[in-house]
Write a protein that holds these residues in place. Structure first.
Motif, PDB file in Angstrom:
ATOM      1  N   MET A   1       0.840  -1.190   0.000  1.00 36.38           N
ATOM      2  CA  MET A   1       0.000   0.000   0.000  1.00 36.38           C
ATOM      3  C   MET A   1       0.877   1.242   0.000  1.00 36.38           C
ATOM      4  O   MET A   1       1.832   1.336   0.760  1.00 36.38           O
ATOM      5  CB  MET A   1      -0.895  -0.005   1.244  1.00 36.38           C
ATOM      6  N   ARG A   2       0.566   2.186  -0.893  1.00 37.33           N
ATOM      7  CA  ARG A   2       1.262   3.461  -0.917  1.00 37.33           C
ATOM      8  C   ARG A   2       0.233   4.579  -0.849  1.00 37.33           C
ATOM      9  O   ARG A   2      -0.812   4.522  -1.490  1.00 37.33           O
ATOM     10  CB  ARG A   2       2.109   3.615  -2.188  1.00 37.33           C
ATOM     11  N   ILE A   3       0.538   5.595  -0.068  1.00 35.13           N
ATOM     12  CA  ILE A   3      -0.347   6.740   0.131  1.00 35.13           C
ATOM     13  C   ILE A   3       0.245   7.922  -0.627  1.00 35.13           C
ATOM     14  O   ILE A   3       1.425   8.241  -0.448  1.00 35.13           O
ATOM     15  CB  ILE A   3      -0.433   7.094   1.627  1.00 35.13           C
ATOM     16  N   ILE A   4      -0.544   8.569  -1.469  1.00 35.64           N
ATOM     17  CA  ILE A   4      -0.032   9.732  -2.197  1.00 35.64           C
ATOM     18  C   ILE A   4      -0.713  10.996  -1.698  1.00 35.64           C
ATOM     19  O   ILE A   4      -1.916  11.027  -1.464  1.00 35.64           O
ATOM     20  CB  ILE A   4      -0.189   9.591  -3.721  1.00 35.64           C
ATOM     21  N   ILE A   5       0.095  12.035  -1.512  1.00 38.03           N
ATOM     22  CA  ILE A   5      -0.417  13.333  -1.073  1.00 38.03           C
ATOM     23  C   ILE A   5       0.193  14.434  -1.937  1.00 38.03           C
ATOM     24  O   ILE A   5       1.194  14.217  -2.635  1.00 38.03           O
ATOM     25  CB  ILE A   5      -0.115  13.613   0.416  1.00 38.03           C
ATOM     26  N   SER A   6      -0.427  15.596  -1.894  1.00 40.92           N
ATOM     27  CA  SER A   6       0.080  16.766  -2.610  1.00 40.92           C
ATOM     28  C   SER A   6       1.155  17.458  -1.778  1.00 40.92           C
ATOM     29  O   SER A   6       1.205  17.295  -0.556  1.00 40.92           O
ATOM     30  CB  SER A   6      -1.053  17.759  -2.877  1.00 40.92           C
ATOM     31  N   PRO A   7       1.982  18.280  -2.421  1.00 45.26           N
ATOM     32  CA  PRO A   7       2.921  19.124  -1.672  1.00 45.26           C
ATOM     33  C   PRO A   7       2.176  20.357  -1.167  1.00 45.26           C
ATOM     34  O   PRO A   7       0.942  20.393  -1.192  1.00 45.26           O
ATOM     35  CB  PRO A   7       3.960  19.494  -2.737  1.00 45.26           C
ATOM     36  N   ALA A   8       2.893  21.355  -0.706  1.00 46.59           N
ATOM     37  CA  ALA A   8       2.295  22.625  -0.291  1.00 46.59           C
ATOM     38  C   ALA A   8       3.116  23.756  -0.905  1.00 46.59           C
ATOM     39  O   ALA A   8       4.316  23.603  -1.150  1.00 46.59           O
ATOM     40  CB  ALA A   8       2.292  22.752   1.231  1.00 46.59           C
ATOM     41  N   LYS A   9       2.464  24.872  -1.169  1.00 48.44           N
ATOM     42  CA  LYS A   9       3.190  26.006  -1.749  1.00 48.44           C
ATOM     43  C   LYS A   9       4.209  26.574  -0.762  1.00 48.44           C
ATOM     44  O   LYS A   9       5.330  26.918  -1.134  1.00 48.44           O
ATOM     45  CB  LYS A   9       2.207  27.102  -2.156  1.00 48.44           C
ATOM     46  N   LYS A  10       3.790  26.688   0.499  1.00 44.26           N
ATOM     47  CA  LYS A  10       4.673  27.275   1.505  1.00 44.26           C
ATOM     48  C   LYS A  10       5.674  26.241   1.995  1.00 44.26           C
ATOM     49  O   LYS A  10       5.302  25.134   2.387  1.00 44.26           O
ATOM     50  CB  LYS A  10       3.854  27.817   2.676  1.00 44.26           C
ATOM     51  N   ALA A 149       4.499   4.814 -12.893  1.00 42.81           N
ATOM     52  CA  ALA A 149       5.309   3.596 -13.036  1.00 42.81           C
ATOM     53  C   ALA A 149       6.105   3.322 -11.767  1.00 42.81           C
ATOM     54  O   ALA A 149       6.214   2.175 -11.321  1.00 42.81           O
ATOM     55  CB  ALA A 149       6.242   3.734 -14.240  1.00 42.81           C
ATOM     56  N   ALA A 150       6.653   4.382 -11.169  1.00 43.60           N
ATOM     57  CA  ALA A 150       7.437   4.215  -9.940  1.00 43.60           C
ATOM     58  C   ALA A 150       6.558   3.710  -8.805  1.00 43.60           C
ATOM     59  O   ALA A 150       6.957   2.833  -8.036  1.00 43.60           O
ATOM     60  CB  ALA A 150       8.091   5.536  -9.552  1.00 43.60           C
ATOM     61  N   LEU A 151       5.352   4.254  -8.700  1.00 44.37           N
ATOM     62  CA  LEU A 151       4.432   3.822  -7.641  1.00 44.37           C
ATOM     63  C   LEU A 151       3.954   2.390  -7.867  1.00 44.37           C
ATOM     64  O   LEU A 151       3.878   1.591  -6.925  1.00 44.37           O
ATOM     65  CB  LEU A 151       3.232   4.768  -7.581  1.00 44.37           C
ATOM     66  N   CYS A 152       3.634   2.049  -9.096  1.00 45.09           N
ATOM     67  CA  CYS A 152       3.147   0.703  -9.414  1.00 45.09           C
ATOM     68  C   CYS A 152       4.218  -0.352  -9.164  1.00 45.09           C
ATOM     69  O   CYS A 152       3.888  -1.507  -8.870  1.00 45.09           O
ATOM     70  CB  CYS A 152       2.679   0.634 -10.858  1.00 45.09           C
ATOM     71  N   ALA A 153       5.478   0.042  -9.259  1.00 41.39           N
ATOM     72  CA  ALA A 153       6.566  -0.897  -8.995  1.00 41.39           C
ATOM     73  C   ALA A 153       6.685  -1.189  -7.503  1.00 41.39           C
ATOM     74  O   ALA A 153       7.295  -2.184  -7.104  1.00 41.39           O
ATOM     75  CB  ALA A 153       7.882  -0.330  -9.526  1.00 41.39           C
ATOM     76  N   GLN A 154       6.087  -0.317  -6.683  1.00 40.43           N
ATOM     77  CA  GLN A 154       6.176  -0.465  -5.233  1.00 40.43           C
ATOM     78  C   GLN A 154       4.952  -1.151  -4.627  1.00 40.43           C
ATOM     79  O   GLN A 154       5.048  -1.809  -3.604  1.00 40.43           O
ATOM     80  CB  GLN A 154       6.350   0.912  -4.584  1.00 40.43           C
ATOM     81  N   SER A 155       3.770  -0.975  -5.254  1.00 41.37           N
ATOM     82  CA  SER A 155       2.550  -1.516  -4.661  1.00 41.37           C
ATOM     83  C   SER A 155       1.453  -1.624  -5.715  1.00 41.37           C
ATOM     84  O   SER A 155       1.462  -0.895  -6.713  1.00 41.37           O
ATOM     85  CB  SER A 155       2.070  -0.615  -3.517  1.00 41.37           C
ATOM     86  N   ASP A 156       0.501  -2.517  -5.463  1.00 39.01           N
ATOM     87  CA  ASP A 156      -0.652  -2.630  -6.355  1.00 39.01           C
ATOM     88  C   ASP A 156      -1.897  -1.998  -5.743  1.00 39.01           C
ATOM     89  O   ASP A 156      -3.014  -2.198  -6.220  1.00 39.01           O
ATOM     90  CB  ASP A 156      -0.922  -4.091  -6.716  1.00 39.01           C
ATOM     91  N   CYS A 157      -1.689  -1.194  -4.681  1.00 41.19           N
ATOM     92  CA  CYS A 157      -2.803  -0.493  -4.044  1.00 41.19           C
ATOM     93  C   CYS A 157      -2.351   0.905  -3.635  1.00 41.19           C
ATOM     94  O   CYS A 157      -1.426   1.055  -2.833  1.00 41.19           O
ATOM     95  CB  CYS A 157      -3.311  -1.254  -2.827  1.00 41.19           C
ATOM     96  N   LEU A 158      -3.001   1.926  -4.190  1.00 39.51           N
ATOM     97  CA  LEU A 158      -2.661   3.316  -3.884  1.00 39.51           C
ATOM     98  C   LEU A 158      -3.816   3.976  -3.147  1.00 39.51           C
ATOM     99  O   LEU A 158      -4.975   3.855  -3.548  1.00 39.51           O
ATOM    100  CB  LEU A 158      -2.367   4.095  -5.169  1.00 39.51           C
ATOM    101  N   ILE A 159      -3.489   4.678  -2.069  1.00 38.27           N
ATOM    102  CA  ILE A 159      -4.470   5.463  -1.328  1.00 38.27           C
ATOM    103  C   ILE A 159      -4.292   6.914  -1.746  1.00 38.27           C
ATOM    104  O   ILE A 159      -3.248   7.524  -1.480  1.00 38.27           O
ATOM    105  CB  ILE A 159      -4.279   5.315   0.198  1.00 38.27           C
ATOM    106  N   ASN A 160      -5.289   7.461  -2.391  1.00 32.68           N
ATOM    107  CA  ASN A 160      -5.191   8.802  -2.954  1.00 32.68           C
ATOM    108  C   ASN A 160      -5.707   9.860  -1.984  1.00 32.68           C
ATOM    109  O   ASN A 160      -6.911  10.026  -1.802  1.00 32.68           O
ATOM    110  CB  ASN A 160      -5.966   8.864  -4.271  1.00 32.68           C
ATOM    111  N   LEU A 161      -4.770  10.585  -1.382  1.00 33.02           N
ATOM    112  CA  LEU A 161      -5.096  11.720  -0.517  1.00 33.02           C
ATOM    113  C   LEU A 161      -4.613  13.019  -1.159  1.00 33.02           C
ATOM    114  O   LEU A 161      -4.456  14.032  -0.488  1.00 33.02           O
ATOM    115  CB  LEU A 161      -4.453  11.549   0.855  1.00 33.02           C
ATOM    116  N   ALA A 162      -4.369  12.986  -2.453  1.00 35.33           N
ATOM    117  CA  ALA A 162      -3.859  14.157  -3.177  1.00 35.33           C
ATOM    118  C   ALA A 162      -5.006  14.906  -3.848  1.00 35.33           C
ATOM    119  O   ALA A 162      -6.070  14.349  -4.114  1.00 35.33           O
ATOM    120  CB  ALA A 162      -2.836  13.720  -4.218  1.00 35.33           C
ATOM    121  N   SER A 163      -4.771  16.170  -4.145  1.00 34.25           N
ATOM    122  CA  SER A 163      -5.739  16.949  -4.910  1.00 34.25           C
ATOM    123  C   SER A 163      -5.745  16.443  -6.351  1.00 34.25           C
ATOM    124  O   SER A 163      -4.804  15.773  -6.803  1.00 34.25           O
ATOM    125  CB  SER A 163      -5.362  18.431  -4.886  1.00 34.25           C
TER     126      SER A 163
END
Length: 253
Positions: A1-10, A149-163
């Protein structure tokens, strides 16, 4: 499982709290972006960033003097947006830091894909920025399928917490074998779910903290999330979307 998030401007520089461990995986691509930015005038940079004059001056100076290999800050501590404030990595335990280092990935227009302890320097470059890089018309085209591709090489399940601005650079390239679960945080109003930008950012940060505290490794465990008055809604949720609802104003539970 990999969790993806957005960065921040500040962003901030913090070379004292924790040591960075690795250079970002896509640093060669970041160097190309930095060279592209340095070829622009201050006026062109300001137009690209669409920010205040003071921020444009600050970030133009960063571009001219940036060193991608020195005075680096762990990515998890470098971003200062609302999501990161509610995640509160500054009070993570070692166990929680180990969890996010393995499971959490930060999407970035400048760095591509970051692990929490990758060393970064403050920058300003949103994924939506209309920056022409070589033959690529914008950053979406520049990064292409590399991040997915980089994420898929690490896991077959992504948790999307990104915008959506950031998640789309992954979702559009995912093969059917990889499951992506997008988390929706909203309020019920007239029978519909309304997402409020600030609350969504707060909830995403709280969710990362929840996952780290509970060492969550299976999506089903996420359904126990109950922070900021949110509750999992099984009726509105499905295999690819987990909906968490909080009472709207004037609604009592």
């Amino acid at each position: 499982m990999r969790i993806i998030i957005s960065p921040a401007k500040k962003m901030r520089e913090d070379t004292d709290s924790l040591a960075w461990r690795d250079l970002p995986a896509f640093l060669p691509q970041t160097e190309v972006l930095l060279s592209t930015l340095r070829a622009l005038s201050d006026a062109e940079l300001a137009a690209l960033w669409k920010c205040s004059e003071s921020l444009a001056v600050l970030n133009a100076e960063r571009v001219r003097t940036m060193d991608l290999r020195a005075r680096l800050t762990p990515a998890i501590l470098a971003y200062e947006g609302i999501q990161y404030q509610y995640m509160s990595p500054g009070v993570f335990t070692d166990r929680e830091f180990d969890y996010v280092q393995e499971h959490l990935r930060i999407l970035s227009g400048f760095y591509g894909l970051l692990r929490p302890f990758d060393g970064v320097t403050p920058y300003r470059l949103e994924m939506q920025a209309k920056l022409h890089v070589g033959e690529s018309k914008d950053l979406y085209a520049y990064w292409g399928e590399r991040l997915a591709a980089a994420l898929c090489a690490q896991s077959d399940c992504l948790i999307n917490l990104a915008s959506k601005e950031y998640s789309v650079c992954v979702s559009r390239y995912l093969p059917p074998s990889v499951r992506m679960i997008t988390c929706v945080f909203g309020e019920e109003k007239n029978g519909k779910i309304v997402e409020r930008a600030t609350m969504c950012k707060m909830a995403r940060g709280e969710m990362v903290r929840f996952l780290a505290e509970h060492q969550v490794t299976e999506p089903e465990q996420m359904k126990e999330f109950d922070r900021l008055a949110h509750r999992f809604d099984p009726v509105r949720s499905d295999d690819s979307t987990y909906v968490f609802v909080r009472p709207g104003k004037g609604v009592h539970t």
